[in-house]
Scaffold this motif. Structure first.
Motif, PDB file in Angstrom:
ATOM      1  N   SER A  56       0.818  -1.210   0.000  1.00  0.00           N
ATOM      2  CA  SER A  56       0.000   0.000   0.000  1.00  0.00           C
ATOM      3  C   SER A  56       0.852   1.261   0.000  1.00  0.00           C
ATOM      4  O   SER A  56       0.492   2.256  -0.639  1.00  0.00           O
ATOM      5  N   TYR A  91      -0.113   7.527  -1.367  1.00  0.00           N
ATOM      6  CA  TYR A  91       0.185   8.187  -0.104  1.00  0.00           C
ATOM      7  C   TYR A  91      -1.018   8.945   0.459  1.00  0.00           C
ATOM      8  O   TYR A  91      -0.863   9.726   1.383  1.00  0.00           O
ATOM      9  N   SER A  92      -2.201   8.775  -0.071  1.00  0.00           N
ATOM     10  CA  SER A  92      -3.377   9.500   0.402  1.00  0.00           C
ATOM     11  C   SER A  92      -4.387   8.529   0.990  1.00  0.00           C
ATOM     12  O   SER A  92      -4.308   7.314   0.807  1.00  0.00           O
ATOM     13  N   ASP A  93      -5.372   9.071   1.699  1.00  0.00           N
ATOM     14  CA  ASP A  93      -6.382   8.243   2.347  1.00  0.00           C
ATOM     15  C   ASP A  93      -7.251   7.533   1.313  1.00  0.00           C
ATOM     16  O   ASP A  93      -7.574   6.352   1.480  1.00  0.00           O
ATOM     17  N   ASN A 103      -5.297   4.634  -0.212  1.00  0.00           N
ATOM     18  CA  ASN A 103      -5.131   3.548   0.741  1.00  0.00           C
ATOM     19  C   ASN A 103      -6.412   2.734   0.879  1.00  0.00           C
ATOM     20  O   ASN A 103      -6.379   1.495   0.954  1.00  0.00           O
ATOM     21  N   ARG A 104      -7.535   3.416   0.898  1.00  0.00           N
ATOM     22  CA  ARG A 104      -8.815   2.691   0.989  1.00  0.00           C
ATOM     23  C   ARG A 104      -9.091   1.897  -0.281  1.00  0.00           C
ATOM     24  O   ARG A 104      -9.660   0.796  -0.215  1.00  0.00           O
ATOM     25  N   TYR A 150     -15.464   3.121   2.979  1.00  0.00           N
ATOM     26  CA  TYR A 150     -15.511   3.936   4.185  1.00  0.00           C
ATOM     27  C   TYR A 150     -16.350   3.291   5.282  1.00  0.00           C
ATOM     28  O   TYR A 150     -16.839   3.977   6.179  1.00  0.00           O
ATOM     29  N   GLU A 182     -14.196  -0.427  10.358  1.00  0.00           N
ATOM     30  CA  GLU A 182     -13.169  -1.457  10.289  1.00  0.00           C
ATOM     31  C   GLU A 182     -13.562  -2.703  11.091  1.00  0.00           C
ATOM     32  O   GLU A 182     -13.327  -3.833  10.642  1.00  0.00           O
ATOM     33  N   ARG A 235     -16.121  11.525   5.934  1.00  0.00           N
ATOM     34  CA  ARG A 235     -14.868  11.383   5.194  1.00  0.00           C
ATOM     35  C   ARG A 235     -15.119  11.195   3.702  1.00  0.00           C
ATOM     36  O   ARG A 235     -14.384  11.727   2.863  1.00  0.00           O
ATOM     37  N   ILE A 246     -13.792  13.844   0.740  1.00  0.00           N
ATOM     38  CA  ILE A 246     -12.976  13.526  -0.440  1.00  0.00           C
ATOM     39  C   ILE A 246     -13.720  13.916  -1.708  1.00  0.00           C
ATOM     40  O   ILE A 246     -13.104  14.353  -2.691  1.00  0.00           O
ATOM     41  N   GLU A 248      -3.671  11.305  -5.245  1.00  0.00           N
ATOM     42  CA  GLU A 248      -3.411  12.199  -4.134  1.00  0.00           C
ATOM     43  C   GLU A 248      -3.875  13.596  -4.525  1.00  0.00           C
ATOM     44  O   GLU A 248      -3.951  13.944  -5.693  1.00  0.00           O
TER      45      GLU A 248
END
Length: 536
Positions: free
Chosen positions: A117, A122-124, A127-128, A173, A176, A189, A193, A274
């Motif tokens: 990953s 390098y961004s949220d 990563n998701r 989103y 978890e 969130r 975005i 990103e």
């Protein structure tokens, strides 16, 4: 010899026999229990030869097929998530090149034969997306194999159904600890975005000061008093109200996955998913710049259309209200195709309504029906009427066409009524729900919106002092009207107003000849007042 037979049986296990062993089905039925006991005994004694004898003796039987299927079912995927039984050959060259570059970078940094990953993004959001691919591949390792990465990328790029796209991003989103539910933080969130990408590709990385209030209106509408809800419920809500916001994010991800290898070949840091960090909004571009009376309350001079509210309305309303403004591509004679691609990409991702124009603001132009008519009539384009009450309720009436005084309910397909605050709710979305009448006798006067003429959802009185929403009356504090048409709509309205002013001036200074004056009614009025000198 038994081992050789077993090897031969494994090699032939990729496809079932064509005849199916029909001539030995009955014989196999009587001896199936005996063969199972032999297999159990052979497994306990670790005698591989007996296994080979059993498989060879029934190479065309259903028992052999069952053994082969059980072997393939336990090894359908590798540890890194690739489908080992699938003869995979990628047809997307960008994905293939991206996978090879990321594999080389992972091997150089971490010594892993795959993709992790940290190298992918390098961004949220990135990563998701990687975690979603990792979960769908069912990999047991923290990294994805190259083949698995290609498979998941192509499956993600191949999603054509909007409902499936929405489901994927809602799933990104989710909680978890409970992947089947999503809470307010996850929805916030996702909205953040969506807003960031929309602002990024409209040319301004701006963070609105009212963004928390805007996001809060959405979460209140979705969750009510619940802390979390199922993914299916939230997907249906977004599908009915704000699906265009999520589809915009998908366009961005598809574009990035398809073109990221170009930047990586030029030694960039990541594959490109990103965004820039938004800066705090210094001045609201949608607010009025002429409000200089600082003695008024903040709520009275604050615009009803902050930047985040305009973004939310653009995603909820039909596209005719938020047609993107043309973005000039960079001047480059050497790379015309790249300039064209940038132009198309920005037009596809541009949802911020930079072309909206403030036609009427009651805080600046005054409250009243005549003030409303003066500034709104003549604008031949879509409009948004924002009504803010004294009990902190804000409503929006969207009109797809020109406002006209009539005793009928009018409006095209894009007509709708939306509650903006304190929660975001689409109250009505139908044609022929708009009504404006201030002069026709025998009919209700005022501004109305709703499918039922006897019980409209929104009703403003003829003096524009009170508003009634679903039977609940409140005082009207401020009104704003925004024009959503192109520049020509505003120019036509201004030309009409200039013509009206010229006509009024012309009629005020009418030049009369002596013959016309003898029969003019004003002459008789002057004579009745005692000015007999006008006889000559």
């Amino acid at each position: 010899m038994g081992n050789n037979a077993s090897t031969k049986a494994d090699a032939d296990g990729s496809e079932p026999p064509l005849d199916g062993g029909k001539h030995k089905q009955q014989h196999h039925h009587h001896k199936s229990s005996t063969q199972q006991q032999q297999q159990q005994q052979s497994s306990n004694s670790n005698n591989n030869g007996s296994d080979g004898v059993v498989v060879v003796g029934n190479s065309g039987s259903n028992n052999s097929l069952k053994v082969q299927q059980s072997q393939t079912q336990t090894m359908t995927r590798s540890a890194s998530g690739a489908d080992v039984t699938e003869k995979y050959l990628t047809q997307l060259v960008p994905v293939d090149r991206l996978a090879e570059i990321l594999k080389e970078q992972t091997s150089a940094k971490y010594g892993i034969n795959g993709i992790v990953s940290n190298v992918f993004v390098y961004s949220d959001l990135g990563n998701r997306l990687f975690q979603l691919m990792h979960a769908n591949s069912k990999a047991t390792t923290k990294h994805l194999g190259t083949v698995a990465f290609r498979q998941q990328c192509e499956r993600f790029l191949g999603i054509m159904d909007d409902a499936k796209v929405l489901e994927s991003y809602i799933k990104m989103y989710a909680q978890e600890d409970n992947p089947d539910f999503i809470d307010k933080t996850g929805v916030t969130r996702l909205l953040h975005i969506c807003y960031t990408i929309a602002m990024q590709h409209s040319g301004n990385a701006v963070l609105c000061t009212a963004i928390n209030r805007t996001f809060g209106s959405v979460t209140k509408s979705i969750f009510f008093s619940h802390d979390s809800l199922s993914l299916g419920f939230v997907c249906r809500w977004f599908e009915q109200n704000l699906i265009r916001l999520v589809l915009l994010v998908h366009k961005y991800c598809v574009h990035t996955l398809s073109t990221a290898y170009r930047g990586l070949e030029q030694q960039s840091q990541s594959c490109g998913i990103e965004l820039q960090t938004p800066v705090l909004e210094q001045r609201n571009p949608f607010a009025s710049t002429d409000a200089t009376d600082h003695s008024l309350a903040v709520s009275q001079i604050e615009s009803l259309m902050p930047l985040s509210q305009a973004w939310l309305l653009a995603g909820a309303l039909p596209p005719l209200y938020s047609k993107p403004q043309t973005v000039a591509p960079p001047n480059s004679s050497n790379n015309v195709s790249a300039s064209t691609a940038v132009q198309i990409f920005k037009e596809k991702l541009s949802m911020m309504p930079s072309h909206w124009t403030l036609l009427y603001d009651s805080n600046e132009h005054g409250v009243g029906a005549n003030r409303f008519l003066h500034h709104v009539l003549g604008y031949r384009g879509p409009t948004l009427v924002l009504l803010h009450t004294k009990d902190e309720q804000t409503y929006c009436i969207a009109a797809p066409g020109e406002w006209k005084e009539t005793h009928l309910f009018v409006g095209g397909e894009g007509s709708c009524v939306i509650q903006l605050l304190p929660k975001f709710v689409i109250l009505e979305k139908k044609p022929n729900i708009l009504y404006l009448n201030t002069s026709i006798r025998g009919y209700p006067k005022g501004l109305r919106a709703g499918a039922d003429p006897r019980k409209p959802i929104i009703a403003v009185d003829e003096h524009f002092e009170n508003v009634d929403c679903k039977g609940i009356a409140a005082g009207l504090m401020s009104i704003e009207v925004w024009g959503c048409g192109d520049k020509s709509s505003r120019e036509v309205q201004l030309d009409i107003k200039k013509w009206q002013i010229r006509e009024a001036e012309r009629q005020r200074t009418v030049k009369l000849t002596a013959a016309d004056w003898m029969d003019h009614p004003d002459r008789y009025l002057l004579e009745l007042g005692g000015r007999q000198n006008y006889n000559n």
